[in-house]
Write an enzyme that holds these catalytic residues in place. Structure first.
Site, mmCIF file in Angstrom:
data_model
loop_
_atom_site.group_PDB
_atom_site.id
_atom_site.type_symbol
_atom_site.label_atom_id
_atom_site.label_comp_id
_atom_site.label_asym_id
_atom_site.label_seq_id
_atom_site.Cartn_x
_atom_site.Cartn_y
_atom_site.Cartn_z
ATOM 1 C CE LYS A 271 -3.897 -1.775 2.744
ATOM 2 N NZ LYS A 271 -4.956 -1.677 1.730
ATOM 3 N NE ARG A 345 -10.945 -9.864 -1.685
ATOM 4 C CZ ARG A 345 -11.435 -9.007 -2.572
ATOM 5 N NH1 ARG A 345 -11.798 -9.434 -3.769
ATOM 6 N NH2 ARG A 345 -11.575 -7.735 -2.269
HETATM 7 N N1 BES Z 1 -7.960 -3.809 4.619
HETATM 8 C C1 BES Z 1 -8.169 -3.441 3.270
HETATM 9 C C2 BES Z 1 -9.485 -2.691 3.060
HETATM 10 C C3 BES Z 1 -9.561 -1.317 3.633
HETATM 11 C C4 BES Z 1 -9.249 -0.219 2.847
HETATM 12 C C5 BES Z 1 -9.997 -1.109 4.916
HETATM 13 C C6 BES Z 1 -9.342 1.048 3.357
HETATM 14 C C7 BES Z 1 -10.086 0.159 5.444
HETATM 15 C C8 BES Z 1 -9.767 1.243 4.648
HETATM 16 C C9 BES Z 1 -8.203 -4.673 2.386
HETATM 17 O O1 BES Z 1 -7.408 -5.706 2.797
HETATM 18 C C10 BES Z 1 -7.716 -4.244 1.037
HETATM 19 O O2 BES Z 1 -6.603 -3.822 0.955
HETATM 20 N N2 BES Z 1 -8.555 -4.362 0.031
HETATM 21 C C11 BES Z 1 -8.194 -3.998 -1.294
HETATM 22 C C12 BES Z 1 -8.838 -4.983 -2.221
HETATM 23 C C13 BES Z 1 -8.400 -4.842 -3.653
HETATM 24 C C14 BES Z 1 -6.920 -5.147 -3.789
HETATM 25 C C15 BES Z 1 -9.227 -5.770 -4.495
HETATM 26 C C16 BES Z 1 -8.684 -2.581 -1.563
HETATM 27 O O3 BES Z 1 -9.756 -2.224 -1.080
HETATM 28 O O4 BES Z 1 -7.964 -1.836 -2.203
HETATM 29 MN MN MN Z 2 -5.398 -5.467 2.136
#
Ligand code: BES
Ligand code: MN
Ligand code: ZN
Length: 492
Positions: A271, A345
Protein backbone atom coordinates in the site's frame (compact mmCIF):
# COMPACT_ATOMS: atom_id res chain seq x y z
CA UNK A 1 -16.45 4.56 35.09
CA UNK A 2 -19.39 6.78 34.20
CA UNK A 3 -22.64 5.91 36.00
CA UNK A 4 -26.15 6.68 34.81
CA UNK A 5 -28.78 6.25 37.53
CA UNK A 6 -32.40 7.11 38.02
CA UNK A 7 -33.84 8.96 40.98
CA UNK A 8 -37.39 9.64 42.16
CA UNK A 9 -36.25 13.05 43.36
CA UNK A 10 -37.62 15.95 41.33
CA UNK A 11 -35.10 18.51 42.49
CA UNK A 12 -31.58 19.09 41.35
CA UNK A 13 -28.74 18.93 43.89
CA UNK A 14 -27.04 22.39 43.73
CA UNK A 15 -23.63 20.77 43.11
CA UNK A 16 -24.88 19.19 39.84
CA UNK A 17 -25.67 21.36 36.85
CA UNK A 18 -29.22 20.87 35.60
CA UNK A 19 -29.32 19.51 32.04
CA UNK A 20 -32.20 20.60 29.83
CA UNK A 21 -32.71 18.78 26.53
CA UNK A 22 -34.40 21.20 24.17
CA UNK A 23 -36.00 20.59 20.80
CA UNK A 24 -35.64 23.17 18.06
CA UNK A 25 -38.30 25.89 17.90
CA UNK A 26 -40.15 24.57 20.92
CA UNK A 27 -40.10 26.04 24.41
CA UNK A 28 -39.02 24.28 27.57
CA UNK A 29 -40.72 21.02 28.43
CA UNK A 30 -43.60 21.06 30.89
CA UNK A 31 -41.65 19.39 33.68
CA UNK A 32 -42.06 21.77 36.68
CA UNK A 33 -38.32 22.13 37.32
CA UNK A 34 -37.68 23.03 33.68
CA UNK A 35 -40.34 25.75 33.77
CA UNK A 36 -39.17 27.22 37.09
CA UNK A 37 -38.08 30.88 37.05
CA UNK A 38 -34.28 30.37 37.13
CA UNK A 39 -34.39 27.88 34.27
CA UNK A 40 -36.69 30.04 32.15
CA UNK A 41 -34.33 32.95 32.71
CA UNK A 42 -31.31 30.80 31.84
CA UNK A 43 -33.08 29.66 28.68
CA UNK A 44 -33.59 33.28 27.64
CA UNK A 45 -29.85 33.85 28.16
CA UNK A 46 -28.95 30.78 26.12
CA UNK A 47 -31.22 31.95 23.30
CA UNK A 48 -29.56 35.34 23.40
CA UNK A 49 -26.24 33.55 22.93
CA UNK A 50 -27.62 31.89 19.80
CA UNK A 51 -28.96 28.63 21.25
CA UNK A 52 -31.90 27.49 19.13
CA UNK A 53 -32.14 23.82 20.11
CA UNK A 54 -30.46 22.71 16.90
CA UNK A 55 -28.88 19.29 16.90
CA UNK A 56 -25.30 19.57 18.12
CA UNK A 57 -25.82 22.96 19.83
CA UNK A 58 -25.16 23.21 23.53
CA UNK A 59 -24.85 26.00 26.05
CA UNK A 60 -23.81 26.26 29.68
CA UNK A 61 -25.46 29.10 31.59
CA UNK A 62 -24.52 30.34 35.08
CA UNK A 63 -27.47 31.71 37.05
CA UNK A 64 -27.67 33.91 40.13
CA UNK A 65 -29.96 31.30 41.74
CA UNK A 66 -28.29 29.38 44.59
CA UNK A 67 -30.40 26.23 44.15
CA UNK A 68 -29.78 25.95 40.41
CA UNK A 69 -26.48 27.74 39.81
CA UNK A 70 -25.73 26.11 36.46
CA UNK A 71 -27.97 24.97 33.60
CA UNK A 72 -26.76 23.11 30.50
CA UNK A 73 -28.93 23.23 27.38
CA UNK A 74 -28.51 20.47 24.83
CA UNK A 75 -30.10 20.90 21.40
CA UNK A 76 -31.87 17.92 19.87
CA UNK A 77 -33.15 19.40 16.59
CA UNK A 78 -36.81 19.36 15.53
CA UNK A 79 -39.00 17.14 17.72
CA UNK A 80 -40.61 15.46 14.71
CA UNK A 81 -37.21 14.20 13.49
CA UNK A 82 -36.07 12.90 16.88
CA UNK A 83 -34.97 9.27 17.07
CA UNK A 84 -33.03 7.24 19.60
CA UNK A 85 -29.90 8.31 17.71
CA UNK A 86 -30.78 11.93 18.56
CA UNK A 87 -30.75 10.97 22.21
CA UNK A 88 -27.45 9.07 21.90
CA UNK A 89 -25.78 12.01 20.20
CA UNK A 90 -27.28 14.53 22.63
CA UNK A 91 -25.91 12.57 25.58
CA UNK A 92 -22.50 12.20 23.93
CA UNK A 93 -22.28 15.94 23.33
CA UNK A 94 -23.40 16.58 26.92
CA UNK A 95 -20.62 14.38 28.28
CA UNK A 96 -18.03 16.16 26.13
CA UNK A 97 -19.22 19.57 27.28
CA UNK A 98 -19.10 18.41 30.91
CA UNK A 99 -15.54 17.16 30.43
CA UNK A 100 -14.44 20.49 28.98
CA UNK A 101 -15.96 22.24 32.00
CA UNK A 102 -14.63 19.67 34.49
CA UNK A 103 -18.18 18.89 35.62
CA UNK A 104 -18.34 15.55 37.41
CA UNK A 105 -22.06 15.19 38.10
CA UNK A 106 -25.15 16.09 36.15
CA UNK A 107 -28.87 16.01 36.87
CA UNK A 108 -31.56 15.77 34.19
CA UNK A 109 -34.87 14.51 32.96
CA UNK A 110 -34.78 12.66 29.65
CA UNK A 111 -37.16 13.29 26.79
CA UNK A 112 -38.66 9.89 25.96
CA UNK A 113 -38.53 8.72 22.36
CA UNK A 114 -40.70 5.66 21.97
CA UNK A 115 -40.66 3.63 25.18
CA UNK A 116 -38.85 4.49 28.40
CA UNK A 117 -36.57 1.42 28.36
CA UNK A 118 -35.32 2.05 24.83
CA UNK A 119 -34.76 5.74 25.57
CA UNK A 120 -32.82 4.90 28.72
CA UNK A 121 -30.69 2.37 26.81
CA UNK A 122 -29.87 4.86 24.06
CA UNK A 123 -29.14 7.68 26.51
CA UNK A 124 -26.72 5.71 28.68
CA UNK A 125 -25.08 4.18 25.61
CA UNK A 126 -24.58 7.61 24.02
CA UNK A 127 -23.10 9.01 27.22
CA UNK A 128 -20.53 6.25 27.64
CA UNK A 129 -19.65 6.17 23.93
CA UNK A 130 -19.17 9.95 24.06
CA UNK A 131 -16.94 9.62 27.12
CA UNK A 132 -14.52 7.30 25.31
CA UNK A 133 -10.89 8.35 24.96
CA UNK A 134 -7.83 6.28 24.16
CA UNK A 135 -5.17 7.54 26.54
CA UNK A 136 -2.94 4.54 27.11
CA UNK A 137 0.09 6.12 25.43
CA UNK A 138 -0.49 9.68 26.66
CA UNK A 139 1.92 10.55 29.43
CA UNK A 140 -0.27 13.40 30.72
CA UNK A 141 -3.58 11.56 30.74
CA UNK A 142 -6.52 13.81 31.58
CA UNK A 143 -8.83 11.08 32.85
CA UNK A 144 -9.25 13.11 36.07
CA UNK A 145 -11.74 15.30 34.21
CA UNK A 146 -14.05 12.39 33.38
CA UNK A 147 -17.75 12.74 34.18
CA UNK A 148 -18.67 10.42 37.05
CA UNK A 149 -22.43 10.37 37.28
CA UNK A 150 -25.56 11.38 35.44
CA UNK A 151 -28.67 11.33 37.62
CA UNK A 152 -31.96 11.06 35.77
CA UNK A 153 -35.20 12.07 37.42
CA UNK A 154 -38.07 9.62 36.80
CA UNK A 155 -41.75 9.95 37.57
CA UNK A 156 -42.53 6.76 39.50
CA UNK A 157 -41.31 3.36 40.68
CA UNK A 158 -42.45 1.50 37.56
CA UNK A 159 -40.64 3.92 35.26
CA UNK A 160 -37.58 3.74 37.52
CA UNK A 161 -37.40 -0.02 37.07
CA UNK A 162 -37.62 0.04 33.27
CA UNK A 163 -35.23 2.96 33.02
CA UNK A 164 -32.66 1.33 35.29
CA UNK A 165 -32.71 -1.81 33.13
CA UNK A 166 -32.29 0.33 30.04
CA UNK A 167 -29.38 2.26 31.59
CA UNK A 168 -27.64 -0.95 32.62
CA UNK A 169 -27.93 -2.49 29.17
CA UNK A 170 -26.97 0.71 27.36
CA UNK A 171 -23.85 0.99 29.50
CA UNK A 172 -22.95 -2.65 28.75
CA UNK A 173 -23.35 -2.15 24.99
CA UNK A 174 -21.16 0.95 25.12
CA UNK A 175 -18.61 -0.78 27.34
CA UNK A 176 -18.29 -3.59 24.79
CA UNK A 177 -17.93 -1.06 21.96
CA UNK A 178 -15.28 0.86 23.88
CA UNK A 179 -13.43 -2.39 24.53
CA UNK A 180 -13.33 -3.06 20.76
CA UNK A 181 -12.12 0.54 20.26
CA UNK A 182 -9.24 -0.06 22.68
CA UNK A 183 -8.15 -3.15 20.76
CA UNK A 184 -8.28 -1.29 17.45
CA UNK A 185 -6.55 1.86 18.70
CA UNK A 186 -3.70 -0.04 20.32
CA UNK A 187 -0.57 0.23 18.14
CA UNK A 188 -0.17 -2.67 15.70
CA UNK A 189 3.08 -3.92 17.20
CA UNK A 190 1.32 -4.16 20.57
CA UNK A 191 -1.76 -5.91 19.14
CA UNK A 192 -0.19 -8.82 17.34
CA UNK A 193 -1.95 -12.13 16.72
CA UNK A 194 -0.50 -13.54 19.95
CA UNK A 195 -1.57 -10.41 21.88
CA UNK A 196 -5.13 -10.99 20.65
CA UNK A 197 -4.90 -14.63 21.74
CA UNK A 198 -4.05 -13.35 25.24
CA UNK A 199 -7.13 -11.12 25.09
CA UNK A 200 -9.23 -14.11 23.98
CA UNK A 201 -7.91 -16.06 26.98
CA UNK A 202 -8.99 -13.29 29.35
CA UNK A 203 -12.39 -13.21 27.68
CA UNK A 204 -12.66 -16.99 28.07
CA UNK A 205 -12.15 -16.88 31.84
CA UNK A 206 -15.83 -16.24 32.47
CA UNK A 207 -17.82 -19.18 31.16
CA UNK A 208 -16.69 -18.99 27.54
CA UNK A 209 -14.94 -21.91 25.89
CA UNK A 210 -11.84 -21.14 23.84
CA UNK A 211 -9.89 -23.21 21.32
CA UNK A 212 -6.74 -21.73 19.77
CA UNK A 213 -5.13 -23.25 16.67
CA UNK A 214 -1.45 -22.62 16.08
CA UNK A 215 0.39 -22.65 12.75
CA UNK A 216 1.12 -26.40 12.80
CA UNK A 217 -2.51 -27.24 13.57
CA UNK A 218 -3.68 -24.96 10.78
CA UNK A 219 -1.27 -26.59 8.35
CA UNK A 220 -2.51 -30.02 9.34
CA UNK A 221 -6.11 -28.96 8.76
CA UNK A 222 -5.20 -27.43 5.40
CA UNK A 223 -5.88 -23.74 6.02
CA UNK A 224 -3.74 -22.83 3.02
CA UNK A 225 -5.34 -19.48 2.31
CA UNK A 226 -4.80 -18.17 5.83
CA UNK A 227 -1.26 -19.56 5.96
CA UNK A 228 -0.50 -17.97 2.60
CA UNK A 229 -1.30 -14.51 3.97
CA UNK A 230 0.91 -15.15 6.99
CA UNK A 231 3.99 -16.06 4.92
CA UNK A 232 5.33 -12.52 4.65
CA UNK A 233 5.06 -11.90 8.38
CA UNK A 234 7.69 -12.64 11.02
CA UNK A 235 4.93 -13.34 13.53
CA UNK A 236 2.98 -16.60 13.76
CA UNK A 237 -0.74 -16.68 12.92
CA UNK A 238 -3.44 -17.95 15.27
CA UNK A 239 -7.01 -19.04 14.82
CA UNK A 240 -9.45 -18.63 17.67
CA UNK A 241 -12.79 -20.33 18.26
CA UNK A 242 -14.92 -19.07 21.16
CA UNK A 243 -18.14 -20.73 22.31
CA UNK A 244 -20.90 -19.28 24.47
CA UNK A 245 -23.65 -21.63 25.59
CA UNK A 246 -26.81 -20.38 27.35
CA UNK A 247 -28.11 -22.14 30.48
CA UNK A 248 -31.20 -23.50 28.78
CA UNK A 249 -31.08 -25.61 25.64
CA UNK A 250 -30.64 -23.22 22.72
CA UNK A 251 -32.90 -23.38 19.67
CA UNK A 252 -30.31 -21.76 17.45
CA UNK A 253 -26.56 -21.72 16.93
CA UNK A 254 -25.02 -18.57 15.48
CA UNK A 255 -21.50 -18.21 14.09
CA UNK A 256 -19.75 -14.82 14.12
CA UNK A 257 -16.57 -14.50 12.06
CA UNK A 258 -14.22 -11.53 12.27
CA UNK A 259 -11.36 -10.46 10.01
CA UNK A 260 -8.26 -10.30 12.16
CA UNK A 261 -5.45 -8.72 10.14
CA UNK A 262 -3.49 -7.02 12.93
CA UNK A 263 -1.70 -4.87 10.35
CA UNK A 264 -2.30 -4.68 6.61
CA UNK A 265 0.74 -3.40 4.72
CA UNK A 266 -0.74 -4.84 1.53
CA UNK A 267 2.03 -7.44 1.36
CA UNK A 268 4.09 -7.36 -1.84
CA UNK A 269 1.21 -5.46 -3.45
CA UNK A 270 2.34 -2.81 -0.98
CA UNK A 271 0.00 0.00 0.00
CA UNK A 272 1.10 3.64 -0.35
CA UNK A 273 2.31 5.12 2.97
CA UNK A 274 -0.80 7.24 3.45
CA UNK A 275 -3.17 4.28 3.08
CA UNK A 276 -1.15 2.31 5.61
CA UNK A 277 -1.56 4.89 8.39
CA UNK A 278 -4.82 3.42 9.60
CA UNK A 279 -4.19 -0.22 8.79
CA UNK A 280 -3.96 -1.23 12.43
CA UNK A 281 -7.77 -1.11 12.15
CA UNK A 282 -7.82 -4.17 9.90
CA UNK A 283 -8.65 -6.39 12.88
CA UNK A 284 -11.85 -4.45 13.64
CA UNK A 285 -13.98 -7.50 12.77
CA UNK A 286 -12.03 -9.71 15.17
CA UNK A 287 -12.16 -6.94 17.79
CA UNK A 288 -15.96 -6.87 17.46
CA UNK A 289 -16.13 -10.65 17.99
CA UNK A 290 -13.88 -10.46 21.08
CA UNK A 291 -15.81 -7.52 22.52
CA UNK A 292 -19.12 -9.29 22.02
CA UNK A 293 -17.85 -12.44 23.73
CA UNK A 294 -16.48 -10.41 26.62
CA UNK A 295 -20.06 -9.29 27.27
CA UNK A 296 -22.01 -12.52 26.62
CA UNK A 297 -21.68 -13.98 30.14
CA UNK A 298 -23.33 -10.83 31.51
CA UNK A 299 -25.84 -10.35 28.69
CA UNK A 300 -26.90 -14.01 28.63
CA UNK A 301 -28.65 -14.23 25.25
CA UNK A 302 -30.76 -17.35 24.64
CA UNK A 303 -28.81 -18.72 21.65
CA UNK A 304 -25.54 -20.62 21.32
CA UNK A 305 -22.84 -18.43 19.79
CA UNK A 306 -19.58 -19.41 18.15
CA UNK A 307 -16.95 -16.77 17.48
CA UNK A 308 -14.15 -17.26 14.97
CA UNK A 309 -11.21 -15.11 14.02
CA UNK A 310 -8.15 -15.76 11.91
CA UNK A 311 -5.31 -13.61 13.21
CA UNK A 312 -2.25 -12.63 11.18
CA UNK A 313 -0.33 -9.68 9.86
CA UNK A 314 -0.18 -9.03 6.12
CA UNK A 315 3.49 -8.18 5.51
CA UNK A 316 5.95 -8.23 2.58
CA UNK A 317 8.65 -10.31 4.29
CA UNK A 318 11.06 -12.49 2.32
CA UNK A 319 8.75 -15.50 2.19
CA UNK A 320 5.78 -13.36 1.27
CA UNK A 321 2.99 -14.51 -0.96
CA UNK A 322 3.61 -13.36 -4.54
CA UNK A 323 1.12 -12.20 -7.13
CA UNK A 324 0.58 -15.32 -9.25
CA UNK A 325 0.83 -17.78 -6.34
CA UNK A 326 -1.94 -20.33 -5.96
CA UNK A 327 -3.25 -21.31 -2.52
CA UNK A 328 -5.29 -24.37 -1.56
CA UNK A 329 -8.05 -23.31 0.84
CA UNK A 330 -9.50 -25.32 3.71
CA UNK A 331 -12.74 -25.72 1.81
CA UNK A 332 -10.83 -27.29 -1.11
CA UNK A 333 -10.99 -24.60 -3.77
CA UNK A 334 -7.70 -23.30 -5.15
CA UNK A 335 -7.19 -19.53 -5.22
CA UNK A 336 -4.95 -17.59 -7.56
CA UNK A 337 -3.61 -14.57 -5.69
CA UNK A 338 -3.15 -11.68 -8.10
CA UNK A 339 -3.10 -8.96 -5.46
CA UNK A 340 -1.68 -9.71 -2.03
CA UNK A 341 -3.58 -6.71 -0.67
CA UNK A 342 -6.87 -8.58 -1.15
CA UNK A 343 -5.85 -10.69 1.87
CA UNK A 344 -8.98 -10.32 4.00
CA UNK A 345 -11.00 -12.58 1.72
CA UNK A 346 -8.20 -15.17 1.85
CA UNK A 347 -8.19 -15.50 5.62
CA UNK A 348 -11.99 -15.28 5.70
CA UNK A 349 -12.28 -18.06 3.12
CA UNK A 350 -10.70 -20.43 5.64
CA UNK A 351 -12.53 -18.89 8.58
CA UNK A 352 -15.91 -19.36 6.88
CA UNK A 353 -15.05 -22.92 5.84
CA UNK A 354 -14.01 -23.74 9.41
CA UNK A 355 -17.16 -22.13 10.81
CA UNK A 356 -19.35 -24.15 8.39
CA UNK A 357 -17.84 -27.38 9.78
CA UNK A 358 -19.31 -26.52 13.19
CA UNK A 359 -22.77 -26.78 11.55
CA UNK A 360 -24.22 -23.46 12.80
CA UNK A 361 -27.72 -22.39 11.77
CA UNK A 362 -26.36 -19.18 10.33
CA UNK A 363 -23.08 -17.33 9.83
CA UNK A 364 -22.37 -13.62 10.02
CA UNK A 365 -18.97 -12.22 9.13
CA UNK A 366 -17.70 -8.72 9.91
CA UNK A 367 -14.68 -7.45 8.00
CA UNK A 368 -12.80 -4.33 6.92
CA UNK A 369 -12.75 -5.90 3.48
CA UNK A 370 -12.77 -3.31 0.70
CA UNK A 371 -11.81 0.34 0.30
CA UNK A 372 -14.48 0.40 -2.42
CA UNK A 373 -17.06 0.35 0.36
CA UNK A 374 -16.38 4.02 1.00
CA UNK A 375 -16.81 4.86 -2.68
CA UNK A 376 -20.16 3.08 -2.68
CA UNK A 377 -21.58 4.24 0.65
CA UNK A 378 -19.45 7.04 2.10
CA UNK A 379 -18.26 6.90 5.69
CA UNK A 380 -21.51 6.41 7.59
CA UNK A 381 -23.15 3.29 6.14
CA UNK A 382 -21.66 -0.20 6.23
CA UNK A 383 -22.36 -2.65 3.40
CA UNK A 384 -24.49 -5.73 3.96
CA UNK A 385 -24.57 -8.74 1.66
CA UNK A 386 -25.74 -12.31 1.96
CA UNK A 387 -27.66 -15.29 0.67
CA UNK A 388 -30.74 -15.24 2.90
CA UNK A 389 -33.34 -12.48 2.81
CA UNK A 390 -34.71 -13.33 6.25
CA UNK A 391 -31.30 -13.11 7.95
CA UNK A 392 -30.53 -9.84 6.15
CA UNK A 393 -33.86 -8.35 7.22
CA UNK A 394 -33.26 -9.29 10.85
CA UNK A 395 -29.83 -7.64 10.70
CA UNK A 396 -31.38 -4.52 9.19
CA UNK A 397 -33.84 -4.46 12.10
CA UNK A 398 -30.95 -4.68 14.56
CA UNK A 399 -29.13 -1.88 12.78
CA UNK A 400 -32.28 0.18 13.24
CA UNK A 401 -32.14 -0.53 16.98
CA UNK A 402 -28.46 0.38 17.26
CA UNK A 403 -28.42 3.38 14.93
CA UNK A 404 -25.42 1.92 13.06
CA UNK A 405 -26.49 2.14 9.45
CA UNK A 406 -26.38 -0.78 7.01
CA UNK A 407 -27.26 -0.88 3.33
CA UNK A 408 -27.67 -4.05 1.32
CA UNK A 409 -25.65 -4.56 -1.86
CA UNK A 410 -26.63 -7.27 -4.33
CA UNK A 411 -24.46 -10.38 -4.80
CA UNK A 412 -25.00 -10.20 -8.55
CA UNK A 413 -24.31 -13.64 -10.07
CA UNK A 414 -23.45 -12.14 -13.44
CA UNK A 415 -20.41 -10.51 -11.84
CA UNK A 416 -19.03 -13.85 -10.63
CA UNK A 417 -17.19 -14.46 -13.90
CA UNK A 418 -15.01 -11.50 -13.00
CA UNK A 419 -13.36 -13.83 -10.48
CA UNK A 420 -12.65 -16.63 -12.97
CA UNK A 421 -8.97 -17.62 -12.96
CA UNK A 422 -7.01 -19.08 -15.82
CA UNK A 423 -4.98 -21.35 -13.56
CA UNK A 424 -7.02 -21.97 -10.38
CA UNK A 425 -10.67 -22.30 -9.28
CA UNK A 426 -11.01 -18.63 -8.46
CA UNK A 427 -8.83 -15.51 -8.32
CA UNK A 428 -8.78 -13.08 -5.42
CA UNK A 429 -9.53 -9.88 -7.35
CA UNK A 430 -12.07 -8.84 -9.94
CA UNK A 431 -11.83 -6.22 -12.71
CA UNK A 432 -10.13 -3.08 -11.33
CA UNK A 433 -12.47 -0.35 -10.20
CA UNK A 434 -15.69 -2.30 -10.68
CA UNK A 435 -18.06 -3.13 -7.81
CA UNK A 436 -15.16 -3.93 -5.48
CA UNK A 437 -17.32 -4.48 -2.42
CA UNK A 438 -19.66 -6.83 -4.25
CA UNK A 439 -16.69 -8.74 -5.70
CA UNK A 440 -15.40 -9.24 -2.16
CA UNK A 441 -18.81 -10.55 -1.10
CA UNK A 442 -19.06 -12.84 -4.13
CA UNK A 443 -15.62 -14.26 -3.37
CA UNK A 444 -16.57 -15.03 0.24
CA UNK A 445 -19.87 -16.63 -0.79
CA UNK A 446 -17.88 -19.39 -2.51
CA UNK A 447 -16.58 -20.60 0.84
CA UNK A 448 -19.91 -20.83 2.63
CA UNK A 449 -21.62 -24.20 2.54
CA UNK A 450 -24.49 -24.23 0.06
CA UNK A 451 -27.84 -23.56 1.72
CA UNK A 452 -26.39 -22.19 4.96
CA UNK A 453 -27.78 -18.70 5.72
CA UNK A 454 -24.87 -16.27 5.67
CA UNK A 455 -24.45 -12.51 5.92
CA UNK A 456 -21.35 -10.44 5.24
CA UNK A 457 -20.88 -6.96 6.70
CA UNK A 458 -18.13 -4.89 5.10
CA UNK A 459 -17.11 -2.24 7.63
CA UNK A 460 -14.00 -0.94 5.82
CA UNK A 461 -15.64 2.51 5.54
CA UNK A 462 -16.96 2.85 9.10
CA UNK A 463 -14.41 1.04 11.28
CA UNK A 464 -12.20 4.10 11.50
CA UNK A 465 -12.81 7.83 11.77
CA UNK A 466 -10.08 10.39 11.11
CA UNK A 467 -12.08 13.37 12.34
CA UNK A 468 -14.24 11.72 14.98
CA UNK A 469 -18.04 11.38 14.78
CA UNK A 470 -20.90 12.31 17.08
CA UNK A 471 -20.40 9.09 19.05
CA UNK A 472 -16.73 8.33 18.52
CA UNK A 473 -13.51 10.28 18.87
CA UNK A 474 -10.92 9.95 16.08
CA UNK A 475 -9.70 6.36 15.72
CA UNK A 476 -11.36 2.95 15.84
CA UNK A 477 -15.14 3.14 16.16
CA UNK A 478 -16.01 -0.35 17.37
CA UNK A 479 -18.44 -0.64 14.45
CA UNK A 480 -21.16 -3.31 14.54
CA UNK A 481 -20.58 -4.38 18.14
CA UNK A 482 -23.89 -2.82 19.19
CA UNK A 483 -25.79 -3.96 16.10
CA UNK A 484 -24.69 -7.56 16.60
CA UNK A 485 -25.50 -7.41 20.31
CA UNK A 486 -29.01 -6.19 19.46
CA UNK A 487 -29.22 -9.01 16.95
CA UNK A 488 -28.17 -11.67 19.46
CA UNK A 489 -30.61 -10.57 22.15
CA UNK A 490 -33.44 -10.43 19.60
CA UNK A 491 -33.12 -14.18 18.96
CA UNK A 492 -34.99 -16.87 20.84
N1 BES B 1 -7.96 -3.81 4.62
C1 BES B 1 -8.17 -3.44 3.27
C2 BES B 1 -9.48 -2.69 3.06
C3 BES B 1 -9.56 -1.32 3.63
C4 BES B 1 -9.25 -0.22 2.85
C5 BES B 1 -10.00 -1.11 4.92
C6 BES B 1 -9.34 1.05 3.36
C7 BES B 1 -10.09 0.16 5.44
C8 BES B 1 -9.77 1.24 4.65
C9 BES B 1 -8.20 -4.67 2.39
O1 BES B 1 -7.41 -5.71 2.80
C10 BES B 1 -7.72 -4.24 1.04
O2 BES B 1 -6.60 -3.82 0.95
N2 BES B 1 -8.56 -4.36 0.03
C11 BES B 1 -8.19 -4.00 -1.29
C12 BES B 1 -8.84 -4.98 -2.22
C13 BES B 1 -8.40 -4.84 -3.65
C14 BES B 1 -6.92 -5.15 -3.79
C15 BES B 1 -9.23 -5.77 -4.50
C16 BES B 1 -8.68 -2.58 -1.56
O3 BES B 1 -9.76 -2.22 -1.08
O4 BES B 1 -7.96 -1.84 -2.20
MN1 MN C 1 -5.40 -5.47 2.14
ZN1 ZN D 1 -7.01 -5.82 4.78
Amino acid sequence: MLRVDSTLSQSCPPSSPLVVFAFEKSGLSVWPLFSSAPVVQAFAWAQKEGFEGKCGQNQLVHTPNKKIPRVVFIGLGPRKDATLETLRQGMASLVRLAERQSIKQLFTKLPLIGNAGGSAHAAAEGALLGAYAYTRYKTNSESKKAVESILVSVKNGAEKKTMDQGFARGLLFAEATNFARDLINQPPSDTTPSDLVSIAKTVAKKGIKLTVLNKQQMAKLGMGALLGVNRGSGKPPFFIHLIYRPNTKPKRRIALCGKGITFDSGGLSLKPAKSMETMKDDMSGAAAVLAIFALLPRLKPAVEIHGFAALTENMPGENALKPGDVLRSLQGKTIEVLNTDAEGRLILADTLAYACRQKPDEIIDVATLTGACRIALGDKIAALMGNNADLLQRLKNSSNDSGEKLWELPLEKEYRKGLDSKVADIKNIGPAGEAGTIMGGLFLSEFVERGLPWAHIDIANVAWTDEGTALSPAGGTGAMVRTLLHYLISLQ
